[in-house]
Design an enzyme around this catalytic site. Sequence first.
Site, PDB file in Angstrom:
ATOM      1  N   GLY B 312      -1.666  -0.851   3.366  1.00 14.85           N
ATOM      2  CA  GLY B 312      -0.735  -1.337   4.384  1.00 14.85           C
ATOM      3  C   GLY B 312      -1.261  -1.095   5.788  1.00 14.85           C
ATOM      4  N   SER B 313      -0.320  -0.901   6.701  1.00 18.92           N
ATOM      5  CA  SER B 313      -0.673  -0.884   8.122  1.00 18.92           C
ATOM      6  C   SER B 313      -1.749   0.099   8.572  1.00 18.92           C
ATOM      7  CB  SER B 313       0.579  -0.690   8.957  1.00 18.92           C
ATOM      8  OG  SER B 313       1.467  -1.749   8.688  1.00 18.92           O
ATOM      9  N   PRO B 314      -1.867   1.294   7.999  1.00 21.13           N
ATOM     10  CA  PRO B 314      -2.961   2.155   8.478  1.00 21.13           C
ATOM     11  C   PRO B 314      -4.326   1.465   8.399  1.00 21.13           C
ATOM     12  CG  PRO B 314      -1.461   3.440   7.142  1.00 21.13           C
ATOM     13  CD  PRO B 314      -1.007   2.011   7.039  1.00 21.13           C
TER      14      PRO B 314
END
Lengths: 365, 588
Positions: B312-314
């Site tokens: 995801g976003s990381p």
Amino acid sequence: MNILRVLKYLDWFLLVGVLLLSVIGTMAVYSASYQLSAASGILYFKRQVIWMVAGLLLFLILSAVDYRKVVAHAYFLAGCTTFLLVAIVILGETRFGARRWIQIGGFTVQPSEFAKITLILMLARFLSVKVDRRRRWSYILLPCLMAAIPALLILKQPDLGTALIFLPVTLGVIFVAGGRLKYILIILLILALLAPAFWFFLKDYQKTRLLVFINPDLDPSGAGYTILQSKIAIGSGGIWGKGWLAGTQNMLSFLPERQTDFIFSVVAEEWGFAGCLLVLAIYAFIFLRLFIIGWKCREMTGKLLVAGGILVLAGHVGINIGMAAGLLPATGLPLPLISYGGSVTITFLIILGLCESVYAHRYYY
Amino acid sequence: MKKSIDARLRILAIFLVIWGGVIVATLWYMQVVKGEKYQERAVRNRVRLVRISAPRGTIFDRNGVVLADNRPSFDVVINPTEVEDRERLIATLSSILNLSPERLNRRLDTFRDRPFEPVRLAADIGIVAATILEEKGPELPGVDVQVNPIRSYPYGEVPVHLLGYVGQISPRELVKLKDSGYRAQDDIGKMGVEEAYDRYLRGEPGAEQLQVDARGYRDKVLSHKEPRPGDDIYLTLDIRAQEILEELLEEWNGAAVAMDPRNGDLLALVSHPSFDPNLLIRPVWKEDAERVFSDPEAPLMNRALSGEYPPGSPFKLVMALTALSSRVSTPKTTFDCRGVFLLGESTFRCWLPGGHGELDLQQAIKHSCNIYFYNLGLEVGVERISKMARAIGLGERSGLEIRGESGGLIPDRAWKKKIIGESWYTGDTVNLSIGQGYLLVTPLQMASMGCIIANRGTLYQPRIVKRMISPEGEIIKEFEPVIRKKLDVPEEIWSELLSGMVRVVNEEHGTGRAAAHPVITVAGKSGTVQVGTPPEYGKHAWFLALAPADNPEVVLAIILEDAESGPRDAAPLAGEFMRRYFNVLEFQ
């Protein structure tokens, strides 16, 4: 090949004897390997059952095959085992200080065992084909030479017991075939005179085994230990034995090699004199059937093959039990159909299957 | 001719009969005539070799706190041949040990076919029961209380996934390890450090040569060889950090990994649900162990090492790193987020329905704007993304000594063609740009990703064991930090990423506000990943945090399964950890 015909002429007595002995043998292996299985995680009993079943299948298949067709390939088969024996000397697997095993597929096999089969095939072949020469020296010397090659290779492994069994088997079959007794005795005399020379070729542990045989109390905790423990096991079994899985010598691990060379001591300890008589009676019954097969067979190859089978089996039984009871030096030979071992068990069942085939095909000639 | 053969066969038969007679006579003499004499000898002469197991080495945390050691266990041992009244014995034991008679009978019967061997009927009965039994000893022939060392884990389930546990060696392990001196009934490490360093921890067993009597009881000791205790192991683990994380994850299924980016030390590694290893170390009662092994939540699984999740976003940090280092974009590059991103027929959305408007890189990281990174992804392309992901150690095992590590997955064109059987679509690149799609990482890899950013391009091999010390007190082995990856990326790029991460946590409207610390600066990045298509499957919540931001000492990766979102669920836990790890009191 008419299966019904084979079934009709099969020696059912021999088959029953073999089955009885197999059952007793696996029970003895179960008991003898109990502690060993617990300590090493190897299920000896399970393996032995698998080998027994495989061997019995081979027994049945061979009894349906015309033994003459097998004997016809004797030299080729003997060549194969000799090749394997040579291979072992070069690249065999070393276990317990000896190179006896070779890896074939997923199995480790002991070609020295199978050499016993090819030996009697070879003898039956040569002695029946060259029967015209039976009064001559060559009738004795050539088979001896043929037997000496595998025997020396086996001696090199080193496996003294197996190598030595080749001598009585070879001379015995030659004797039955009609070789001159005088010549055979001369050979035995020469070997006896050469015996001191052989002494120097023996490994140290083999020498101590022989010395200890002469006086077991020489070294009761070392080399004499095995014989002493074996005698205690047999003697303490008494008339009725201590019961299955209840032998102290066996269960407390005082008997070395008890699932192979000294399995008779386990039987004697746990089943007593009564059990020993039962086992010996079954052996006697099997030998009786084998002699009857030999006598009923109408041609020489079959007779010699059966004689070879009797000599191999009786040699093992006689020497193994004699060794356990302290009558003979401990050279290490299995007890047919009772000792643990894959190649060993299958070898004996193949030999018995060949003899059964001689009986099943007795009206062909 | 045939007649002569038959005649000679008869001679052979006669020989056999004679030899058979000799054998029967000998056996008769030995077994019947001299039977009693031999029976006496059988009772006397016995020497047995008995193994004495070595005390296992102690495992310490980085500050010398004991994580695993040995304590005495009081075991009830029955010598079957001495038992006089079995029914009474079972009844008495049942009342003292508080165990049902059926259970005791069953246990005793398991060994019925080995009548000479002592049976361990019950293990670890406690000192009270042991004392009562000792007192009743004379009334209960055949019962013996033995003291044996048993493995003990004072912190129970807290460090279990890293530490592992010991158990009896299995037949399969035995076959494999027979040549290394292992025997049946030996204890062996089954997981984690206990397994990986078993050959150091186990020590060398001693032996005793005993003279025993007919029933196998010791008469006297003939020779004795002391066992050599196992080596002690100091871990990099900080049990304090481990306890904090274990407590924070209490309510969740998930994992957390805390590392020191400056040397790769694993400070904490938590996987939840967990289990108490103290229940598994004694094989005597199987019920407790069965419960652990058959739990549908799979507590034995180490989610921190084996669990593979979409990052995801990381992963947007990796995107930024790829774009900046390949000079495709600069920190000043802006994109306009209107909430939707159109690609052919498909529509990709930002998580904020109205859109973020015009953003530069740091703002995009702070708000975790999807549209910005979709655009960046299309400009960089899948090859450069996957190459960079691999360069920082994603998609491969770190080479940790303990078993069970997964490698994760970095998709690219070749992979998709081979495994899925389709070409790589532009839509795949779009998904990849926000860390979704086929991409998978383990929590340990997520932490490593944080480490390489925190350490500005130098990634250390994760380290579990610091040193091993022999029972004599000598250092056997000191594990130095090992550099695993070194990236040649300009200093300013790392500063840019770190500044973005600081803004995530410390600025108004940042997605990681909940991770802030009152005194030190925490940098971080949240993530929320959709697991399956139906929304009721829930989402996984990530948070990646590092602190202090100017010179990070700790990197923390947290994943929570079946959560609502990273900012809402994972970020507060990261904040709580940082506040407790960097105790506020210490700064006042």
